[in-house]
Enzyme design. Structure first.
Site, PDB file in Angstrom:
ATOM      1  N   HIS A  20       0.719  -1.240  -0.025  1.00 46.87           N
ATOM      2  CA  HIS A  20       0.048  -0.088   0.094  1.00 46.87           C
ATOM      3  C   HIS A  20       0.772   1.223  -0.104  1.00 46.87           C
ATOM      4  O   HIS A  20       1.763   1.388   0.902  1.00 46.87           O
ATOM      5  CB  HIS A  20      -0.947   0.191   1.151  1.00 46.87           C
ATOM      6  CG  HIS A  20      -1.885   1.038   1.093  1.00 46.87           C
ATOM      7  ND1 HIS A  20      -2.326   1.454   2.296  1.00 46.87           N
ATOM      8  CD2 HIS A  20      -2.612   1.778   0.232  1.00 46.87           C
ATOM      9  CE1 HIS A  20      -3.131   2.767   2.091  1.00 46.87           C
ATOM     10  NE2 HIS A  20      -3.287   2.553   0.715  1.00 46.87           N
ATOM     11  N   ASP A  28       7.708   7.219 -20.874  1.00 45.47           N
ATOM     12  CA  ASP A  28       7.867   7.133 -22.317  1.00 45.47           C
ATOM     13  C   ASP A  28       9.381   7.009 -22.400  1.00 45.47           C
ATOM     14  O   ASP A  28      10.202   6.727 -21.521  1.00 45.47           O
ATOM     15  CB  ASP A  28       7.747   8.512 -22.697  1.00 45.47           C
ATOM     16  CG  ASP A  28       8.320   9.947 -22.345  1.00 45.47           C
ATOM     17  OD1 ASP A  28       9.448   9.495 -21.682  1.00 45.47           O
ATOM     18  OD2 ASP A  28       7.675  10.779 -22.386  1.00 45.47           O
ATOM     19  N   HIS A 101       6.763  18.657 -14.343  1.00 45.08           N
ATOM     20  CA  HIS A 101       7.486  17.388 -14.986  1.00 45.08           C
ATOM     21  C   HIS A 101       8.904  17.186 -14.057  1.00 45.08           C
ATOM     22  O   HIS A 101       9.105  16.405 -13.800  1.00 45.08           O
ATOM     23  CB  HIS A 101       7.989  17.657 -16.421  1.00 45.08           C
ATOM     24  CG  HIS A 101       8.738  16.644 -17.074  1.00 45.08           C
ATOM     25  ND1 HIS A 101       7.822  15.378 -17.247  1.00 45.08           N
ATOM     26  CD2 HIS A 101       9.921  16.433 -17.508  1.00 45.08           C
ATOM     27  CE1 HIS A 101       8.775  14.596 -17.979  1.00 45.08           C
ATOM     28  NE2 HIS A 101       9.898  15.205 -17.944  1.00 45.08           N
ATOM     29  N   TYR A 123       5.958  13.699 -22.722  1.00 42.56           N
ATOM     30  CA  TYR A 123       5.168  13.729 -21.284  1.00 42.56           C
ATOM     31  C   TYR A 123       4.143  12.590 -21.083  1.00 42.56           C
ATOM     32  O   TYR A 123       3.228  12.644 -20.366  1.00 42.56           O
ATOM     33  CB  TYR A 123       4.564  15.093 -21.007  1.00 42.56           C
ATOM     34  CG  TYR A 123       5.443  16.116 -21.404  1.00 42.56           C
ATOM     35  CD1 TYR A 123       6.638  16.387 -20.301  1.00 42.56           C
ATOM     36  CD2 TYR A 123       5.619  16.979 -22.379  1.00 42.56           C
ATOM     37  CE1 TYR A 123       7.389  17.256 -20.486  1.00 42.56           C
ATOM     38  CE2 TYR A 123       6.273  18.336 -22.564  1.00 42.56           C
ATOM     39  CZ  TYR A 123       7.448  18.235 -21.497  1.00 42.56           C
ATOM     40  OH  TYR A 123       8.143  19.345 -21.587  1.00 42.56           O
ATOM     41  N   SER A 124       4.334  11.500 -21.664  1.00 43.87           N
ATOM     42  CA  SER A 124       3.593  10.085 -21.643  1.00 43.87           C
ATOM     43  C   SER A 124       4.105   9.495 -20.410  1.00 43.87           C
ATOM     44  O   SER A 124       4.759   8.583 -20.809  1.00 43.87           O
ATOM     45  CB  SER A 124       3.372   9.396 -22.796  1.00 43.87           C
ATOM     46  OG  SER A 124       2.786  10.263 -23.803  1.00 43.87           O
ATOM     47  N   ASN A 125       3.917   9.935 -19.073  1.00 45.14           N
ATOM     48  CA  ASN A 125       4.433   9.519 -17.930  1.00 45.14           C
ATOM     49  C   ASN A 125       3.169   9.461 -16.882  1.00 45.14           C
ATOM     50  O   ASN A 125       2.542  10.251 -16.802  1.00 45.14           O
ATOM     51  CB  ASN A 125       5.578  10.116 -17.615  1.00 45.14           C
ATOM     52  CG  ASN A 125       6.525  10.292 -18.339  1.00 45.14           C
ATOM     53  OD1 ASN A 125       7.184   9.483 -18.836  1.00 45.14           O
ATOM     54  ND2 ASN A 125       6.938  11.501 -19.007  1.00 45.14           N
TER      55      ASN A 125
END
EC number: 5.4.99.62
Length: 134
Positions: A20, A28, A101, A123-125
């Site tokens: 947890h 990316d 970012h 920015y595909s994170n």
């Protein structure tokens, strides 16, 4: 052989070991990975595997309490953002938090593991925070 979608041994092990509040990141191809954080490198070539495919498989195995995205993702709007917004409507990703970012890079130091995709859309994170199933 496993009956669930996830076949990657290293990724399956990491998800099974999450407690947890642990953080698992899907990133990316350009996101730096801090020293000392486990890297599961799935990238084969540009776009393979893509961010969305990896996210879908991870969500088939992982209980997510919340997730963190970069403000820049909201500005650039890569295709992954539309999928994440749809998953939010289905309450599959829990609470959403937005940070810069640079702060996401700092947060990555706390990740239990980082999954590097072949995604080349900027920015595909996402940082996924593990929840519990009870």
């Amino acid at each position: 052989m496993k009956k669930t979608p996830l076949l990657n041994i290293a990724l399956s092990r990491v998800i099974a070991s999450l407690g947890h509040g642990d953080i698992l990141m899907i990133v990316d191809a350009g996101m730096p990975v801090p020293a000392g954080v486990e890297l599961i490198d799935l990238a084969l070539t540009r776009g393979v595997p893509d961010f969305v495919s990896v996210l879908d498989v991870v969500l088939s195995e992982m209980q997510v309490e919340s997730h963190v995205l970069s403000n820049e993702m909201a500005e650039v709007k890569p295709p992954a953002l539309q999928v994440i917004e749809s998953l939010n409507l289905d309450d599959q990703l829990g609470q959403q938090r937005w940070i810069s970012h640079e702060d996401l890079k700092v947060l990555s130091r706390k990740a239990k593991a980082i999954i590097r995709t072949g995604e080349c859309q900027p920015y595909s994170n996402v940082a996924l925070v593990s929840g519990v199933v009870f």
